[in-house]
Design a protein around this motif. Structure first.
Motif, PDB file in Angstrom:
ATOM      1  N   UNK A   1       0.841  -1.257   0.011  1.00 10.70           N
ATOM      2  CA  UNK A   1       0.007  -0.184   0.038  1.00 10.70           C
ATOM      3  C   UNK A   1       0.858   1.406  -0.008  1.00 10.70           C
ATOM      4  N   UNK A   2       2.191   0.998   0.214  1.00 11.12           N
ATOM      5  CA  UNK A   2       2.986   2.195   0.057  1.00 11.12           C
ATOM      6  C   UNK A   2       3.742   2.160  -1.283  1.00 11.12           C
ATOM      7  N   UNK A   3       3.647   1.234  -1.949  1.00 10.07           N
ATOM      8  CA  UNK A   3       4.193   1.084  -3.239  1.00 10.07           C
ATOM      9  C   UNK A   3       3.921   2.196  -4.373  1.00 10.07           C
ATOM     10  N   UNK A   4       2.755   2.585  -4.286  1.00  9.60           N
ATOM     11  CA  UNK A   4       2.364   3.864  -5.437  1.00  9.60           C
ATOM     12  C   UNK A   4       3.298   4.915  -5.028  1.00  9.60           C
ATOM     13  N   UNK A   5       3.633   5.308  -3.714  1.00 14.23           N
ATOM     14  CA  UNK A   5       4.207   6.389  -3.307  1.00 14.23           C
ATOM     15  C   UNK A   5       5.744   6.104  -3.554  1.00 14.23           C
ATOM     16  N   UNK A   6       6.144   4.930  -3.377  1.00 17.27           N
ATOM     17  CA  UNK A   6       7.654   4.538  -3.471  1.00 17.27           C
ATOM     18  C   UNK A   6       8.013   4.508  -5.035  1.00 17.27           C
ATOM     19  N   UNK A   7       7.082   4.004  -5.864  1.00 17.80           N
ATOM     20  CA  UNK A   7       7.379   3.388  -7.254  1.00 17.80           C
ATOM     21  C   UNK A   7       8.190   4.392  -7.958  1.00 17.80           C
ATOM     22  N   UNK A   8       7.739   5.922  -8.107  1.00 18.30           N
ATOM     23  CA  UNK A   8       8.833   6.882  -8.735  1.00 18.30           C
ATOM     24  C   UNK A   8      10.348   6.855  -8.230  1.00 18.30           C
ATOM     25  N   UNK A   9      10.503   6.526  -7.025  1.00 16.82           N
ATOM     26  CA  UNK A   9      11.819   6.761  -6.508  1.00 16.82           C
ATOM     27  C   UNK A   9      12.539   5.521  -6.623  1.00 16.82           C
TER      28      UNK A   9
ATOM     29  N   UNK B   1      -5.228   0.040   5.534  1.00 12.11           N
ATOM     30  CA  UNK B   1      -5.293   1.107   4.867  1.00 12.11           C
ATOM     31  C   UNK B   1      -4.377   2.288   5.499  1.00 12.11           C
ATOM     32  N   UNK B   2      -4.131   2.256   6.663  1.00  7.47           N
ATOM     33  CA  UNK B   2      -3.421   3.183   7.244  1.00  7.47           C
ATOM     34  C   UNK B   2      -2.026   3.197   7.042  1.00  7.47           C
ATOM     35  N   UNK B   3      -1.663   2.079   6.546  1.00  9.16           N
ATOM     36  CA  UNK B   3      -0.327   1.731   6.266  1.00  9.16           C
ATOM     37  C   UNK B   3       0.167   2.361   5.016  1.00  9.16           C
ATOM     38  N   UNK B   4      -0.880   2.453   4.134  1.00  7.66           N
ATOM     39  CA  UNK B   4      -0.312   3.542   2.916  1.00  7.66           C
ATOM     40  C   UNK B   4      -0.226   5.013   3.366  1.00  7.66           C
ATOM     41  N   UNK B   5      -0.895   5.500   4.464  1.00  8.37           N
ATOM     42  CA  UNK B   5      -0.427   6.717   4.934  1.00  8.37           C
ATOM     43  C   UNK B   5       1.038   6.625   5.397  1.00  8.37           C
TER      44      UNK B   5
ATOM     45  N   UNK C   1       3.868   9.270   4.051  1.00  4.83           N
ATOM     46  CA  UNK C   1       4.579  10.215   5.082  1.00  4.83           C
ATOM     47  C   UNK C   1       5.852  10.035   5.096  1.00  4.83           C
ATOM     48  N   UNK C   2       6.461   8.686   5.027  1.00  4.18           N
ATOM     49  CA  UNK C   2       8.006   8.610   4.849  1.00  4.18           C
ATOM     50  C   UNK C   2       8.670   9.141   3.555  1.00  4.18           C
TER      51      UNK C   2
ATOM     52  N   UNK D   1       2.639  17.120  -3.539  1.00  2.00           N
ATOM     53  CA  UNK D   1       0.898  17.112  -3.573  1.00  2.00           C
ATOM     54  C   UNK D   1       0.645  15.485  -3.802  1.00  2.00           C
ATOM     55  N   UNK D   2       1.312  14.859  -4.675  1.00  2.00           N
ATOM     56  CA  UNK D   2       1.067  13.619  -4.903  1.00  2.00           C
ATOM     57  C   UNK D   2       0.973  12.657  -3.920  1.00  2.00           C
ATOM     58  N   UNK D   3       2.329  12.938  -2.713  1.00  2.00           N
ATOM     59  CA  UNK D   3       2.366  12.210  -1.479  1.00  2.00           C
ATOM     60  C   UNK D   3       1.180  12.599  -0.784  1.00  2.00           C
ATOM     61  N   UNK D   4       0.851  13.672  -0.627  1.00  2.46           N
ATOM     62  CA  UNK D   4      -0.470  13.948   0.001  1.00  2.46           C
ATOM     63  C   UNK D   4      -1.481  13.160  -0.316  1.00  2.46           C
ATOM     64  N   UNK D   5      -1.700  13.143  -1.908  1.00  2.00           N
ATOM     65  CA  UNK D   5      -2.760  12.342  -2.312  1.00  2.00           C
ATOM     66  C   UNK D   5      -2.777  10.876  -1.780  1.00  2.00           C
ATOM     67  N   UNK D   6      -1.463  10.493  -1.807  1.00  2.46           N
ATOM     68  CA  UNK D   6      -1.296   8.904  -1.327  1.00  2.46           C
ATOM     69  C   UNK D   6      -1.801   9.014   0.321  1.00  2.46           C
TER      70      UNK D   6
END
Length: 436
Positions: A31-39, A153-157, A161-162, A297-302
């Motif tokens: 659930x964090x992979x969407x945030x991590x994928x670009x990095x 679900x909170x795991x994605x937050x 955040x990280x 902003x995209x991290x906020x979306x995540x």
């Protein structure tokens, strides 16, 4: 007797909360992979590995495929080993695997293999915690699974955040680069600042340390109720909660369940649930990376979509307890189908896109309704095994999601891709109304 029942209530709550923490830890990678994928993509690109970013969708798909296909292993091994020992073993392996990615997860292939291993261990952790939550909360299995889903679900937050405060605190922008040796890839959007992409290996170490802290309570406390505690649960539930009447009058065995049409309809619905789940949690950065260049902003979306998914999981579990599986599934997929397609147009503007993604993410929280739907349709008997069998439908949903995402690279546009994701969800909406 009142004191004893009060103690039972607190024991049940401690079991549930401990299981929630374990489920949350297990869910962080996917659930964090969407945030991590670009990095991750930028890191692998700067290491000389060339591929389209949509290929990274294989990783969360592999994770969920192994979660669903291997989640019953703990149930099978429990015939010869203690369940709590097995749970501690899988939890410890999961932590060690995450930390070891720092040294060995330096290629696309290595990360793919790691996702398989994480999914294998994580699936057994999840099946164990959900099974125990149902055993300790027999009259409110939907609400109990909804609470566990909230923490999932909170795991994605946590991941978003990280990524914001550690990986890219200065909100450094991406750059478009072109490698003439790979003209088929065209211009790709990556982070070229080494202070950004070189932090990727340390992310896994941070997650591993966090895993240890979150898993400890569940390893210590989560267990099955004793026969005496089971005997006390009926009067306890009668006094403490409204009794859940949405339970099958016939307690089906697994073999009997497999002979019914409703099971296979529910199985197909679970398959389409994974399409909605992955669309809501994994695509939001990929779809908007060119139209919304603000990484913060995209991290906020995540982060916000993770919270919406968490509350969706909680509320859909409660809703299913109140109105039943048929109407809850119908309502959820009625929201998912159009909102998935609308992502194509809403991504042109930041705030409408945020609202749209939140609707998709909230609706995909219906995933938490699998276990209570099984209880309603087929009874409590062998619920962990029934759950793991039904959850295997997610395996085919993840495979379909990956194949559709690869096709979107060369065969069709993003709009067609989103329509192809939404169409099975629309069919599930109709199937739930007619057959469940």
């Amino acid at each position: 007797m009142a004191i004893f029942r009060s103690g039972m209530r607190w024991r049940s709550r401690i079991m549930l909360l401990s299981g929630c923490l374990g489920a949350c830890a297990m869910s962080v990678p996917v659930f964090s992979y969407g945030s991590m994928a670009p990095y991750i993509y930028s890191y692998l690109w700067m290491q000389g590995q060339r591929f389209d970013i949509y290929h990274l969708n294989l990783h969360p798909s592999l994770f969920l495929m192994f979660v669903t296909s291997c989640g019953s292993v703990i149930g099978l091994l429990s015939k010869v080993m203690n369940e709590r020992v097995l749970y501690a073993l899988f939890s410890s392996l999961l932590t060690l695997i995450m930390i070891s990615i720092y040294w060995f997860g330096t290629s696309y292939l290595a990360l793919s293999l790691y996702m398989c291993a994480i999914g294998f261990c994580g699936g057994n952790v999840l099946v164990y915690t959900i099974g125990k939550a149902t055993e300790w909360n027999p009259s409110k299995s939907g609400a109990a699974n909804g609470i566990i889903g909230f923490f999932v679900g909170i795991s994605g937050f946590i991941g978003s955040f990280i990524c914001t405060v550690y990986v890219n605190p200065q909100n450094v922008g991406t750059q478009r680069v072109y490698d003439p040796a790979y003209p088929n890839l065209g211009n790709v959007t990556i982070f070229t600042d080494p202070e950004i992409y070189e932090k990727v290996p340390w992310l896994w170490v941070i997650f591993g340390v966090m895993f240890t802290a979150l898993f400890l309570p569940s390893i210590i406390f989560v267990r099955s109720p004793t026969p005496d505690e089971v005997c006390e649960m009926t009067p306890l539930c009668d006094e403490s909660f409204e009794v859940n009447r949405l339970t099958s009058p016939h307690n089906y065995s697994v073999r009997e369940m497999l002979r019914t049409l409703k099971f296979y309809v529910l199985y197909l619905i679970v398959m389409t649930m994974s399409l909605a789940l992955l669309a809501g949690t994994e695509l939001y950065k990929e779809l908007a990376k060119d139209t919304i260049p603000d990484d913060h902003f995209l991290n906020v979306v995540g982060a916000v979509l993770a919270i919406c998914n968490a509350f969706g999981r909680l509320l859909w579990g409660v809703i299913m307890d109140k109105i039943g599986a048929r109407w809850a599934l119908f309502a959820a997929f009625l929201l998912i189908t159009p909102s998935t397609v609308l992502l194509y147009w809403s991504r042109l503007m930041p705030w409408p896109y945020l609202i749209n993604v939140c609707v998709v993410s909230f609706s995909s929280g219906i995933f938490t309704g699998i276990a209570p739907a099984l209880v309603e349709l087929f009874g409590h008997r062998d619920i962990s095994l029934k759950y793991s069998i039904c959850l295997s439908g997610e395996l085919f949903g993840c495979l379909l999601f990956y194949l559709l995402s690869i096709g979107s690279v060369t065969l069709y546009s993003d709009l067609v891709f989103l329509i192809l994701l939404a169409a099975p969800c629309g069919l599930s909406c109709i199937a739930a109304l007619i057959f469940i």
